[in-house]
Design a protein around this motif. Structure first.
Motif, PDB file in Angstrom:
ATOM      1  N   HIS A  73       0.836  -1.201   0.000  1.00  0.00           N
ATOM      2  CA  HIS A  73       0.000   0.000   0.000  1.00  0.00           C
ATOM      3  C   HIS A  73       0.873   1.255   0.000  1.00  0.00           C
ATOM      4  N   ALA A  74       1.912   1.263   0.823  1.00  0.00           N
ATOM      5  CA  ALA A  74       2.822   2.411   0.878  1.00  0.00           C
ATOM      6  C   ALA A  74       3.468   2.650  -0.483  1.00  0.00           C
ATOM      7  N   ASN A  75       3.697   1.565  -1.217  1.00  0.00           N
ATOM      8  CA  ASN A  75       4.337   1.663  -2.528  1.00  0.00           C
ATOM      9  C   ASN A  75       3.471   2.403  -3.542  1.00  0.00           C
ATOM     10  N   THR A  76       2.171   2.481  -3.288  1.00  0.00           N
ATOM     11  CA  THR A  76       1.290   3.238  -4.187  1.00  0.00           C
ATOM     12  C   THR A  76       1.418   4.744  -3.962  1.00  0.00           C
ATOM     13  N   HIS A  77       2.034   5.134  -2.857  1.00  0.00           N
ATOM     14  CA  HIS A  77       2.231   6.556  -2.542  1.00  0.00           C
ATOM     15  C   HIS A  77       3.667   7.000  -2.792  1.00  0.00           C
ATOM     16  N   PHE A  78       4.615   6.215  -2.310  1.00  0.00           N
ATOM     17  CA  PHE A  78       6.041   6.484  -2.499  1.00  0.00           C
ATOM     18  C   PHE A  78       6.724   5.153  -2.818  1.00  0.00           C
ATOM     19  N   PRO A  79       7.748   5.171  -3.657  1.00  0.00           N
ATOM     20  CA  PRO A  79       8.376   3.900  -4.056  1.00  0.00           C
ATOM     21  C   PRO A  79       9.045   3.185  -2.891  1.00  0.00           C
ATOM     22  N   ILE A  80       8.653   1.943  -2.684  1.00  0.00           N
ATOM     23  CA  ILE A  80       9.289   1.072  -1.689  1.00  0.00           C
ATOM     24  C   ILE A  80      10.182   0.119  -2.485  1.00  0.00           C
ATOM     25  N   MET A  81      11.416   0.526  -2.671  1.00  0.00           N
ATOM     26  CA  MET A  81      12.302  -0.138  -3.629  1.00  0.00           C
ATOM     27  C   MET A  81      12.539  -1.614  -3.310  1.00  0.00           C
ATOM     28  N   VAL A  82      12.452  -1.979  -2.037  1.00  0.00           N
ATOM     29  CA  VAL A  82      12.784  -3.359  -1.672  1.00  0.00           C
ATOM     30  C   VAL A  82      11.766  -4.363  -2.191  1.00  0.00           C
ATOM     31  N   LEU A  83      10.538  -3.930  -2.467  1.00  0.00           N
ATOM     32  CA  LEU A  83       9.508  -4.888  -2.888  1.00  0.00           C
ATOM     33  C   LEU A  83       9.879  -5.576  -4.190  1.00  0.00           C
ATOM     34  N   GLN A  84      10.364  -4.807  -5.147  1.00  0.00           N
ATOM     35  CA  GLN A  84      10.765  -5.404  -6.420  1.00  0.00           C
ATOM     36  C   GLN A  84      11.936  -6.347  -6.231  1.00  0.00           C
ATOM     37  N   VAL A  85      12.873  -5.965  -5.363  1.00  0.00           N
ATOM     38  CA  VAL A  85      14.034  -6.825  -5.099  1.00  0.00           C
ATOM     39  C   VAL A  85      13.591  -8.111  -4.424  1.00  0.00           C
ATOM     40  N   GLN A  86      12.701  -8.005  -3.464  1.00  0.00           N
ATOM     41  CA  GLN A  86      12.206  -9.197  -2.766  1.00  0.00           C
ATOM     42  C   GLN A  86      11.505 -10.148  -3.735  1.00  0.00           C
ATOM     43  N   ASP A  87      10.689  -9.608  -4.607  1.00  0.00           N
ATOM     44  CA  ASP A  87      10.014 -10.452  -5.604  1.00  0.00           C
ATOM     45  C   ASP A  87      11.033 -11.122  -6.527  1.00  0.00           C
ATOM     46  N   GLN A  88      12.055 -10.376  -6.924  1.00  0.00           N
ATOM     47  CA  GLN A  88      13.057 -10.933  -7.822  1.00  0.00           C
ATOM     48  C   GLN A  88      13.872 -12.017  -7.127  1.00  0.00           C
ATOM     49  N   LEU A  89      14.235 -11.800  -5.857  1.00  0.00           N
ATOM     50  CA  LEU A  89      14.981 -12.808  -5.103  1.00  0.00           C
ATOM     51  C   LEU A  89      14.174 -14.097  -4.968  1.00  0.00           C
ATOM     52  N   ALA A  90      12.887 -13.957  -4.674  1.00  0.00           N
ATOM     53  CA  ALA A  90      12.029 -15.137  -4.558  1.00  0.00           C
ATOM     54  C   ALA A  90      11.934 -15.870  -5.889  1.00  0.00           C
ATOM     55  N   ALA A  91      11.818 -15.119  -6.978  1.00  0.00           N
ATOM     56  CA  ALA A  91      11.741 -15.744  -8.306  1.00  0.00           C
ATOM     57  C   ALA A  91      13.046 -16.452  -8.649  1.00  0.00           C
ATOM     58  N   TRP A  92      14.175 -15.821  -8.360  1.00  0.00           N
ATOM     59  CA  TRP A  92      15.475 -16.454  -8.604  1.00  0.00           C
ATOM     60  C   TRP A  92      15.616 -17.740  -7.806  1.00  0.00           C
ATOM     61  N   HIS A  93      15.194 -17.684  -6.543  1.00  0.00           N
ATOM     62  CA  HIS A  93      15.306 -18.880  -5.694  1.00  0.00           C
ATOM     63  C   HIS A  93      14.449 -20.018  -6.233  1.00  0.00           C
ATOM     64  N   GLN A  94      13.231 -19.715  -6.612  1.00  0.00           N
ATOM     65  CA  GLN A  94      12.332 -20.758  -7.115  1.00  0.00           C
ATOM     66  C   GLN A  94      12.821 -21.325  -8.442  1.00  0.00           C
ATOM     67  N   ALA A  95      13.533 -20.491  -9.217  1.00  0.00           N
ATOM     68  CA  ALA A  95      14.082 -20.953 -10.496  1.00  0.00           C
ATOM     69  C   ALA A  95      15.453 -21.615 -10.337  1.00  0.00           C
ATOM     70  N   GLY A  96      15.986 -21.613  -9.100  1.00  0.00           N
ATOM     71  CA  GLY A  96      17.313 -22.181  -8.875  1.00  0.00           C
ATOM     72  C   GLY A  96      18.421 -21.349  -9.473  1.00  0.00           C
ATOM     73  N   ASN A  97      18.171 -20.063  -9.687  1.00  0.00           N
ATOM     74  CA  ASN A  97      19.145 -19.169 -10.293  1.00  0.00           C
ATOM     75  C   ASN A  97      19.849 -18.389  -9.191  1.00  0.00           C
ATOM     76  N   GLU A  98      20.956 -18.925  -8.694  1.00  0.00           N
ATOM     77  CA  GLU A  98      21.670 -18.327  -7.578  1.00  0.00           C
ATOM     78  C   GLU A  98      22.980 -17.724  -8.068  1.00  0.00           C
ATOM     79  N   GLY A  99      23.056 -16.401  -8.092  1.00  0.00           N
ATOM     80  CA  GLY A  99      24.265 -15.704  -8.512  1.00  0.00           C
ATOM     81  C   GLY A  99      24.702 -14.712  -7.463  1.00  0.00           C
ATOM     82  N   LEU A 100      25.497 -13.735  -7.895  1.00  0.00           N
ATOM     83  CA  LEU A 100      26.033 -12.734  -6.994  1.00  0.00           C
ATOM     84  C   LEU A 100      24.897 -11.959  -6.334  1.00  0.00           C
ATOM     85  N   GLY A 101      24.814 -12.045  -4.992  1.00  0.00           N
ATOM     86  CA  GLY A 101      23.803 -11.307  -4.244  1.00  0.00           C
ATOM     87  C   GLY A 101      22.410 -11.881  -4.307  1.00  0.00           C
TER      88      GLY A 101
END
Length: 349
Positions: free
Chosen positions: A235-263
């Motif tokens: 909800h806060a992201n609809t008012h001001f950008p909460i940059m970590v949300l996109q990173v969290q989604d990407q990390l979860a997607a990488w993990h589920q795909a078994g794509n483990e790289g730098l960071g």
């Protein structure tokens, strides 16, 4: 005045113990990964990491050169710059710190490989324990206690930005300690603590106490206990950008795909964000009072952000603070004893 070649040899000699320790840790990481059928040596990751370090170094060198030119205003700028790199202080610094820079560039991808391989060594089974401990210590989930203080979209956005700026501690901070810290004892103490924190906190404890943290409970473990917190952040992201949300989604997607790289690895207990921020506070206090105050404030922001932004339980940070502080003390004792032994050796010769 020593030239770059002799300074390079001096750097190798002065940092020999740290470089040797880093090499041993790297070899252990490679060996452990090999037991799981994983090739931990990733040249692409090393090159990418080196480019990031060199980019930070280039920026620092440009700033130093600009400051020197402004201060001295030489009649022959090109000759002045040539002397600066070949016989003057800057060339000596760069040569002396080069071996440590290479060690850092090689070490971090190995750490990332180990972090990404945590599920191969231990299942993520500790989240229930950390949630229960958090509630026992605070009477509720820690994020709920922080919500009346920082639970405003603009504050959440600011904390999110600071959480991303933490990466500068690795690259800009690493460059500064490699090349520009004149206090050799402080430099050695920091670098020993730095490698020790990544190894003990970021790999050994993260594997033994494997947990995913609040933001990954639902996508990775199907646990919805922190969905209210995630709903606030979205909800806060609809008012001001909460940059970590996109990173969290990407990390979860990488993990589920078994794509483990730098960071790309996932672990909550203990928090390396909190550990590294606290380590910089401990070190920068010895540089100046203002530096200590700045990094102390940044550390507090990271500690609060780690909980508010749903990456960590509060106890993740508490454990990181305790262990980082212990490693800092032990590193200080090692540096002092090494210095004392070095002073006795010439006298005994």
């Amino acid at each position: 005045m020593s030239g770059p070649a002799s300074s390079l040899r001096r750097g190798l000699t002065e940092d020999r113990a740290i470089l040797t320790g880093g090499l041993i840790i790297w070899a252990l990481f490679m060996g452990l990964l090999a037991t799981k059928g994983v090739n931990g040596f990733r040249p692409v990751g090393v090159i990418a990491n080196l480019i990031l370090y060199l980019s930070a170094l280039l920026f620092a060198v440009v700033v130093v050169i600009a400051a020197r030119l402004w201060r001295h205003r030489p009649d022959r700028p090109l000759a002045f710059l040539g002397q600066l790199f070949t016989t003057d202080d800057l060339g000596v610094r760069l040569a002396r710190g080069a071996p440590m820079l290479i060690a850092l560039a090689v070490f971090m991808p190995a750490f990332s490989a180990m972090k990404g391989a945590i599920p191969l060594f231990n299942a993520y089974v500790w989240d229930d324990s950390w949630i229960a401990l958090d509630r026992a210590l605070h009477g509720a989930d820690a994020w709920r206690l922080l919500q009346p203080i920082v639970g405003y979209p603009i504050v959440s956005s600011a904390l999110s930005i600071l959480y991303h700026l933490w990466i500068l501690l690795i690259y800009a901070g690493g460059i500064w300690f490699c090349f520009f810290v004149d206090d050799r004892k402080l430099r050695a103490r920091f670098l020993i603590s730095y490698f020790a924190c990544w190894t003990l906190i970021g790999v050994v404890m993260a594997t033994a106490l494997a947990s995913v943290g609040p933001c990954f409970l639902a996508p990775m473990l199907g646990d919805s206990r922190f969905e209210e917190q995630m709903a606030y952040l979205r909800h806060a992201n609809t008012h001001f950008p909460i940059m970590v949300l996109q990173v969290q989604d990407q990390l979860a997607a990488w993990h589920q795909a078994g794509n483990e790289g730098l960071g790309r690895g996932i672990s909550a207990m203990p928090s390396m964000h909190v550990s590294l921020a606290f380590l910089f506070f401990l070190a920068m206090r010895h540089v100046s009072r203002r530096a200590g105050l700045f990094f102390g404030t940044f550390f507090v922001a990271i500690l609060i952000g780690s909980v508010h932004l749903a990456y960590h339980y509060a106890v993740d940070g508490y454990v990181s603070i305790a262990v980082t502080g212990l490693l800092w003390v032990l590193a200080g004792q090692f540096v002092r004893r090494s210095a004392a032994a070095g002073q006795r050796s010439p006298a005994m010769a």
